[in-house]
Design an enzyme around this catalytic site. Structure first.
Site, mmCIF file in Angstrom:
data_model
loop_
_atom_site.group_PDB
_atom_site.id
_atom_site.type_symbol
_atom_site.label_atom_id
_atom_site.label_comp_id
_atom_site.label_asym_id
_atom_site.label_seq_id
_atom_site.Cartn_x
_atom_site.Cartn_y
_atom_site.Cartn_z
ATOM 1 N N THR A 205 -6.116 2.912 -5.107
ATOM 2 C CA THR A 205 -5.535 3.879 -6.040
ATOM 3 C C THR A 205 -4.480 3.208 -6.916
ATOM 4 O O THR A 205 -4.455 3.384 -8.139
ATOM 5 C CB THR A 205 -4.905 5.047 -5.250
ATOM 6 O OG1 THR A 205 -5.839 5.497 -4.267
ATOM 7 C CG2 THR A 205 -4.536 6.192 -6.159
ATOM 8 N N ASP B 224 0.869 -1.189 0.000
ATOM 9 C CA ASP B 224 0.000 0.000 0.000
ATOM 10 C C ASP B 224 0.899 1.230 0.000
ATOM 11 O O ASP B 224 2.080 1.147 0.350
ATOM 12 C CB ASP B 224 -0.918 0.009 1.233
ATOM 13 C CG ASP B 224 -1.877 1.209 1.241
ATOM 14 O OD1 ASP B 224 -2.292 1.662 0.151
ATOM 15 O OD2 ASP B 224 -2.213 1.701 2.336
ATOM 16 N N SER B 225 0.311 2.366 -0.351
ATOM 17 C CA SER B 225 1.061 3.620 -0.257
ATOM 18 C C SER B 225 1.431 3.896 1.207
ATOM 19 O O SER B 225 2.364 4.633 1.480
ATOM 20 C CB SER B 225 0.215 4.762 -0.800
ATOM 21 O OG SER B 225 -1.015 4.817 -0.092
ATOM 22 N N CYS C 35 -4.351 -1.437 -2.073
ATOM 23 C CA CYS C 35 -4.534 -0.004 -2.288
ATOM 24 C C CYS C 35 -5.411 0.155 -3.523
ATOM 25 O O CYS C 35 -5.048 -0.332 -4.605
ATOM 26 C CB CYS C 35 -3.167 0.643 -2.520
ATOM 27 S SG CYS C 35 -3.231 2.399 -2.911
ATOM 28 N N CYS D 231 -11.184 3.165 -0.214
ATOM 29 C CA CYS D 231 -9.762 3.376 0.076
ATOM 30 C C CYS D 231 -9.473 2.561 1.330
ATOM 31 O O CYS D 231 -10.249 2.614 2.298
ATOM 32 C CB CYS D 231 -9.489 4.861 0.321
ATOM 33 S SG CYS D 231 -7.857 5.210 1.028
ATOM 34 N N THR D 232 -8.386 1.815 1.317
ATOM 35 C CA THR D 232 -8.128 0.894 2.428
ATOM 36 C C THR D 232 -7.887 1.627 3.749
ATOM 37 O O THR D 232 -8.100 1.064 4.819
ATOM 38 C CB THR D 232 -6.936 -0.025 2.100
ATOM 39 O OG1 THR D 232 -5.819 0.777 1.677
ATOM 40 C CG2 THR D 232 -7.292 -0.995 0.993
ATOM 41 N N HIS D 233 -7.457 2.877 3.665
ATOM 42 C CA HIS D 233 -7.274 3.651 4.899
ATOM 43 C C HIS D 233 -8.605 3.895 5.623
ATOM 44 O O HIS D 233 -8.663 3.929 6.854
ATOM 45 C CB HIS D 233 -6.665 5.024 4.586
ATOM 46 C CG HIS D 233 -5.185 5.003 4.356
ATOM 47 N ND1 HIS D 233 -4.623 4.551 3.193
ATOM 48 C CD2 HIS D 233 -4.155 5.383 5.153
ATOM 49 C CE1 HIS D 233 -3.303 4.653 3.277
ATOM 50 N NE2 HIS D 233 -2.993 5.162 4.455
ATOM 51 N N GLU E 205 -3.055 8.326 8.442
ATOM 52 C CA GLU E 205 -1.632 7.981 8.511
ATOM 53 C C GLU E 205 -0.968 8.666 9.713
ATOM 54 O O GLU E 205 -0.061 8.129 10.331
ATOM 55 C CB GLU E 205 -0.984 8.471 7.208
ATOM 56 C CG GLU E 205 0.288 7.841 6.854
ATOM 57 C CD GLU E 205 0.147 6.420 6.286
ATOM 58 O OE1 GLU E 205 1.172 5.767 6.246
ATOM 59 O OE2 GLU E 205 -0.961 5.951 5.920
HETATM 60 N N1 DGL Z 1 -4.835 3.350 0.690
HETATM 61 C C1 DGL Z 1 -4.937 3.935 -0.613
HETATM 62 C C2 DGL Z 1 -6.194 3.426 -1.329
HETATM 63 O O1 DGL Z 1 -6.749 2.375 -0.982
HETATM 64 C C3 DGL Z 1 -4.848 5.422 -0.778
HETATM 65 C C4 DGL Z 1 -4.036 6.317 0.101
HETATM 66 C C5 DGL Z 1 -3.250 7.352 -0.679
HETATM 67 O O2 DGL Z 1 -3.806 8.343 -1.170
HETATM 68 O O3 DGL Z 1 -2.050 7.132 -0.809
HETATM 69 O O4 DGL Z 1 -6.641 4.023 -2.277
#
Ligand code: DGL
Length: 275
Positions: A75, A10-11, A73, A183-185, A151
Protein backbone atom coordinates in the site's frame (compact mmCIF):
# COMPACT_ATOMS: atom_id res chain seq x y z
CA UNK A 1 33.37 0.48 7.37
CA UNK A 2 30.85 1.34 10.10
CA UNK A 3 27.79 -0.88 10.23
CA UNK A 4 24.61 0.84 9.13
CA UNK A 5 21.28 -1.00 9.21
CA UNK A 6 18.85 -1.86 6.45
CA UNK A 7 15.68 0.13 7.23
CA UNK A 8 12.46 -1.83 6.74
CA UNK A 9 9.11 -0.13 6.94
CA UNK A 10 5.51 -1.31 7.08
CA UNK A 11 2.27 0.07 8.48
CA UNK A 12 2.47 -2.82 10.95
CA UNK A 13 3.80 -6.34 11.32
CA UNK A 14 3.18 -7.67 7.79
CA UNK A 15 6.59 -6.44 6.66
CA UNK A 16 8.15 -9.03 8.98
CA UNK A 17 7.41 -11.51 6.18
CA UNK A 18 9.76 -9.43 4.01
CA UNK A 19 12.26 -8.89 6.85
CA UNK A 20 12.45 -12.68 7.20
CA UNK A 21 13.48 -13.05 3.53
CA UNK A 22 16.00 -10.21 3.82
CA UNK A 23 17.45 -11.74 6.98
CA UNK A 24 17.73 -15.17 5.32
CA UNK A 25 19.42 -13.78 2.19
CA UNK A 26 21.60 -11.21 3.98
CA UNK A 27 22.31 -12.73 7.40
CA UNK A 28 25.15 -10.30 8.17
CA UNK A 29 22.98 -7.20 7.79
CA UNK A 30 21.54 -5.39 10.80
CA UNK A 31 17.83 -4.71 10.29
CA UNK A 32 16.01 -1.68 11.66
CA UNK A 33 12.29 -2.44 11.40
CA UNK A 34 9.68 0.27 11.87
CA UNK A 35 5.99 -0.62 12.27
CA UNK A 36 3.65 2.37 12.14
CA UNK A 37 1.17 0.50 14.31
CA UNK A 38 -0.54 3.58 15.73
CA UNK A 39 -1.69 4.52 12.22
CA UNK A 40 -2.60 1.09 10.82
CA UNK A 41 -4.39 0.22 8.58
CA UNK A 42 -2.99 2.20 5.67
CA UNK A 43 -5.16 0.22 3.27
CA UNK A 44 -8.28 2.23 4.12
CA UNK A 45 -6.61 5.64 3.81
CA UNK A 46 -6.26 7.95 0.82
CA UNK A 47 -3.12 7.71 -1.31
CA UNK A 48 -2.23 11.25 -0.30
CA UNK A 49 -2.41 10.40 3.38
CA UNK A 50 -0.29 7.26 2.93
CA UNK A 51 2.27 9.25 0.93
CA UNK A 52 2.71 11.83 3.70
CA UNK A 53 2.95 9.29 6.45
CA UNK A 54 5.34 7.01 4.54
CA UNK A 55 7.61 9.95 3.78
CA UNK A 56 7.70 10.87 7.50
CA UNK A 57 8.64 7.27 8.36
CA UNK A 58 11.25 7.08 5.59
CA UNK A 59 12.86 10.33 6.72
CA UNK A 60 12.92 9.07 10.28
CA UNK A 61 14.67 5.83 9.30
CA UNK A 62 17.18 7.74 7.18
CA UNK A 63 17.98 9.99 10.13
CA UNK A 64 18.43 6.87 12.30
CA UNK A 65 21.21 5.85 9.94
CA UNK A 66 19.51 3.39 7.58
CA UNK A 67 21.67 2.83 4.47
CA UNK A 68 18.75 1.65 2.34
CA UNK A 69 14.98 1.79 2.82
CA UNK A 70 12.91 -1.31 2.07
CA UNK A 71 9.23 -0.40 1.86
CA UNK A 72 7.77 -3.73 3.00
CA UNK A 73 4.21 -2.63 2.35
CA UNK A 74 2.38 -2.79 -0.97
CA UNK A 75 0.00 0.00 0.00
CA UNK A 76 2.79 2.40 0.94
CA UNK A 77 4.86 1.44 -2.13
CA UNK A 78 1.91 2.03 -4.44
CA UNK A 79 1.29 5.48 -2.98
CA UNK A 80 4.74 6.77 -2.12
CA UNK A 81 7.69 5.21 -3.96
CA UNK A 82 8.29 8.13 -6.32
CA UNK A 83 7.97 10.65 -3.47
CA UNK A 84 10.42 8.69 -1.31
CA UNK A 85 12.96 8.50 -4.13
CA UNK A 86 12.60 12.23 -4.69
CA UNK A 87 13.09 13.19 -1.05
CA UNK A 88 15.49 10.63 0.45
CA UNK A 89 19.21 10.43 -0.21
CA UNK A 90 19.37 6.66 0.46
CA UNK A 91 18.23 4.06 -2.10
CA UNK A 92 14.63 2.90 -1.80
CA UNK A 93 13.51 -0.66 -2.58
CA UNK A 94 9.77 -0.94 -3.15
CA UNK A 95 7.34 -3.78 -3.25
CA UNK A 96 4.77 -4.57 -5.88
CA UNK A 97 2.21 -7.35 -6.06
CA UNK A 98 3.61 -10.39 -7.94
CA UNK A 99 1.34 -9.83 -10.97
CA UNK A 100 4.11 -10.39 -13.50
CA UNK A 101 5.16 -13.84 -12.20
CA UNK A 102 1.51 -14.75 -11.71
CA UNK A 103 0.66 -13.86 -15.32
CA UNK A 104 3.55 -16.08 -16.41
CA UNK A 105 2.60 -18.94 -14.07
CA UNK A 106 -1.13 -19.23 -14.72
CA UNK A 107 -2.17 -22.22 -16.79
CA UNK A 108 -5.80 -21.26 -17.35
CA UNK A 109 -5.24 -17.51 -17.83
CA UNK A 110 -7.12 -16.51 -14.68
CA UNK A 111 -5.30 -14.72 -11.86
CA UNK A 112 -6.55 -13.34 -8.54
CA UNK A 113 -4.97 -10.56 -6.49
CA UNK A 114 -5.70 -10.20 -2.77
CA UNK A 115 -4.66 -6.76 -1.50
CA UNK A 116 -5.78 -3.80 0.57
CA UNK A 117 -8.45 -1.47 -0.82
CA UNK A 118 -5.75 1.19 -1.29
CA UNK A 119 -3.56 -1.11 -3.40
CA UNK A 120 -6.52 -2.36 -5.44
CA UNK A 121 -7.49 1.16 -6.51
CA UNK A 122 -3.91 2.36 -7.05
CA UNK A 123 -2.71 3.53 -10.44
CA UNK A 124 0.47 1.51 -9.84
CA UNK A 125 -1.42 -1.79 -9.71
CA UNK A 126 -3.50 -0.80 -12.75
CA UNK A 127 -0.27 -0.14 -14.67
CA UNK A 128 1.19 -3.45 -13.53
CA UNK A 129 -1.87 -5.34 -14.77
CA UNK A 130 -1.92 -3.44 -18.08
CA UNK A 131 1.81 -4.01 -18.66
CA UNK A 132 2.16 -7.64 -17.68
CA UNK A 133 -1.21 -9.36 -17.65
CA UNK A 134 -2.49 -8.62 -21.15
CA UNK A 135 -4.76 -11.40 -22.30
CA UNK A 136 -5.26 -12.70 -18.77
CA UNK A 137 -8.35 -12.29 -16.66
CA UNK A 138 -7.25 -10.57 -13.43
CA UNK A 139 -9.65 -10.42 -10.48
CA UNK A 140 -8.65 -7.72 -7.99
CA UNK A 141 -10.04 -8.41 -4.54
CA UNK A 142 -9.73 -5.86 -1.71
CA UNK A 143 -9.73 -7.35 1.81
CA UNK A 144 -10.76 -4.65 4.31
CA UNK A 145 -10.12 -5.66 7.91
CA UNK A 146 -7.83 -8.60 7.11
CA UNK A 147 -4.54 -6.87 7.95
CA UNK A 148 -6.06 -5.64 11.23
CA UNK A 149 -7.07 -9.17 12.21
CA UNK A 150 -3.56 -10.48 11.49
CA UNK A 151 -2.14 -7.59 13.47
CA UNK A 152 -4.32 -8.74 16.38
CA UNK A 153 -2.82 -12.23 16.13
CA UNK A 154 -5.73 -13.93 14.32
CA UNK A 155 -3.59 -16.32 12.25
CA UNK A 156 -5.77 -19.44 12.04
CA UNK A 157 -9.09 -20.90 13.18
CA UNK A 158 -12.76 -20.14 12.60
CA UNK A 159 -12.51 -16.36 13.09
CA UNK A 160 -9.89 -16.12 10.36
CA UNK A 161 -11.82 -18.46 8.04
CA UNK A 162 -14.96 -16.32 8.47
CA UNK A 163 -12.99 -13.16 7.66
CA UNK A 164 -11.37 -14.72 4.60
CA UNK A 165 -14.44 -16.33 3.11
CA UNK A 166 -16.03 -13.23 1.49
CA UNK A 167 -12.68 -12.46 -0.16
CA UNK A 168 -11.92 -15.99 -1.35
CA UNK A 169 -15.37 -16.82 -2.67
CA UNK A 170 -15.19 -14.43 -5.67
CA UNK A 171 -11.80 -15.89 -6.61
CA UNK A 172 -13.13 -19.45 -6.46
CA UNK A 173 -16.15 -18.40 -8.53
CA UNK A 174 -13.85 -16.85 -11.15
CA UNK A 175 -11.88 -20.12 -11.32
CA UNK A 176 -8.46 -18.53 -10.84
CA UNK A 177 -5.54 -20.95 -10.66
CA UNK A 178 -2.95 -18.43 -9.41
CA UNK A 179 -3.38 -15.90 -6.60
CA UNK A 180 -1.11 -13.01 -5.69
CA UNK A 181 -0.75 -12.20 -1.99
CA UNK A 182 -0.61 -8.44 -2.60
CA UNK A 183 -0.26 -7.38 1.03
CA UNK A 184 2.68 -8.36 3.20
CA UNK A 185 0.38 -9.25 6.09
CA UNK A 186 -1.39 -11.97 4.09
CA UNK A 187 1.78 -14.07 3.84
CA UNK A 188 1.25 -14.93 7.50
CA UNK A 189 -2.13 -16.54 6.74
CA UNK A 190 -0.98 -18.28 3.57
CA UNK A 191 -2.05 -21.70 4.89
CA UNK A 192 -5.61 -20.57 5.60
CA UNK A 193 -5.84 -18.87 2.19
CA UNK A 194 -4.49 -22.03 0.51
CA UNK A 195 -7.01 -24.19 2.37
CA UNK A 196 -9.86 -21.87 1.34
CA UNK A 197 -8.89 -21.84 -2.33
CA UNK A 198 -8.06 -25.51 -2.71
CA UNK A 199 -4.95 -27.49 -3.65
CA UNK A 200 -4.87 -26.52 -7.33
CA UNK A 201 -4.38 -22.83 -6.71
CA UNK A 202 -0.83 -21.50 -6.56
CA UNK A 203 -0.05 -18.57 -4.22
CA UNK A 204 2.67 -16.03 -4.97
CA UNK A 205 4.16 -13.18 -2.94
CA UNK A 206 6.99 -10.71 -3.47
CA UNK A 207 9.18 -11.25 -0.38
CA UNK A 208 11.96 -13.19 -2.09
CA UNK A 209 12.13 -10.78 -5.01
CA UNK A 210 12.46 -7.83 -2.62
CA UNK A 211 15.25 -9.54 -0.69
CA UNK A 212 17.11 -10.20 -3.97
CA UNK A 213 16.64 -6.58 -5.06
CA UNK A 214 17.89 -5.34 -1.68
CA UNK A 215 21.01 -7.47 -2.03
CA UNK A 216 21.57 -6.11 -5.56
CA UNK A 217 21.21 -2.49 -4.42
CA UNK A 218 23.60 -2.95 -1.49
CA UNK A 219 26.10 -4.70 -3.74
CA UNK A 220 25.95 -1.94 -6.36
CA UNK A 221 26.48 0.76 -3.77
CA UNK A 222 29.31 -1.13 -2.07
CA UNK A 223 27.25 -1.22 1.13
CA UNK A 224 26.78 -4.95 1.56
CA UNK A 225 27.84 -6.39 4.91
CA UNK A 226 29.28 -9.89 4.74
CA UNK A 227 30.95 -10.43 8.11
CA UNK A 228 29.35 -11.23 11.44
CA UNK A 229 25.77 -12.00 12.41
CA UNK A 230 23.17 -9.32 11.76
CA UNK A 231 20.79 -8.12 14.46
CA UNK A 232 17.18 -6.95 14.25
CA UNK A 233 15.93 -3.89 16.10
CA UNK A 234 12.14 -3.61 16.15
CA UNK A 235 10.35 -0.30 16.63
CA UNK A 236 6.64 0.51 16.79
CA UNK A 237 4.67 3.74 16.96
CA UNK A 238 2.08 1.76 18.93
CA UNK A 239 2.19 -0.09 22.24
CA UNK A 240 5.15 -2.42 22.83
CA UNK A 241 3.09 -4.46 25.30
CA UNK A 242 0.34 -5.10 22.74
CA UNK A 243 2.58 -5.67 19.74
CA UNK A 244 5.30 -7.76 21.44
CA UNK A 245 3.49 -11.12 21.67
CA UNK A 246 2.33 -11.01 18.04
CA UNK A 247 5.82 -9.99 16.87
CA UNK A 248 7.23 -13.06 18.66
CA UNK A 249 4.71 -15.34 16.92
CA UNK A 250 5.33 -13.88 13.47
CA UNK A 251 9.12 -13.73 13.78
CA UNK A 252 9.28 -17.12 15.47
CA UNK A 253 11.31 -15.77 18.41
CA UNK A 254 10.83 -12.98 20.92
CA UNK A 255 12.20 -9.59 19.88
CA UNK A 256 12.70 -6.54 22.09
CA UNK A 257 10.10 -3.98 21.02
CA UNK A 258 10.86 -0.28 21.36
CA UNK A 259 8.25 2.48 21.18
CA UNK A 260 8.92 5.55 19.07
CA UNK A 261 6.88 8.62 18.21
CA UNK A 262 7.06 9.88 14.66
CA UNK A 263 5.61 13.35 14.34
CA UNK A 264 2.57 13.54 12.10
CA UNK A 265 1.00 16.30 10.09
CA UNK A 266 -1.98 17.76 11.93
CA UNK A 267 -4.15 16.14 9.24
CA UNK A 268 -2.83 12.67 10.14
CA UNK A 269 -4.35 11.60 13.39
CA UNK A 270 -3.45 8.21 14.87
CA UNK A 271 -6.29 5.75 15.43
CA UNK A 272 -5.79 6.13 19.20
CA UNK A 273 -4.23 9.02 21.11
CA UNK A 274 -0.48 8.67 21.42
CA UNK A 275 0.67 7.93 24.97
N1 DGL B 1 1.07 -4.57 4.90
C1 DGL B 1 0.40 -3.60 4.09
C2 DGL B 1 0.53 -3.97 2.61
O1 DGL B 1 1.42 -4.73 2.21
C3 DGL B 1 -1.02 -3.22 4.38
C4 DGL B 1 -1.62 -3.21 5.74
C5 DGL B 1 -2.46 -1.97 6.01
O2 DGL B 1 -3.59 -1.85 5.51
O3 DGL B 1 -1.95 -1.11 6.71
O4 DGL B 1 -0.21 -3.49 1.79
Amino acid sequence: MSRRPVGIFDSGLGGLSVAREVHDDLPAEDLLYLADTAYLPYGDRSAEWVRGRTLAAGRWLEEEGAKVLVVACNTASAAALETLREHLAIPVVGLEPAVKPAAAATRNGRVGVLATAGTVRSARLQRLVESYAQGREVVLQGCPGLADAIEDGVLSGPELRARLEPYLEPLRRAGVDTVVLGCTHYVFVRDAIAAGLGPDVRLLDSGEAVARQTARVLEEQGLRETAGAGSIRFLTTGSAAEVGPVVARLWGAPLAVEEVAIPADPSQRPKAPMP
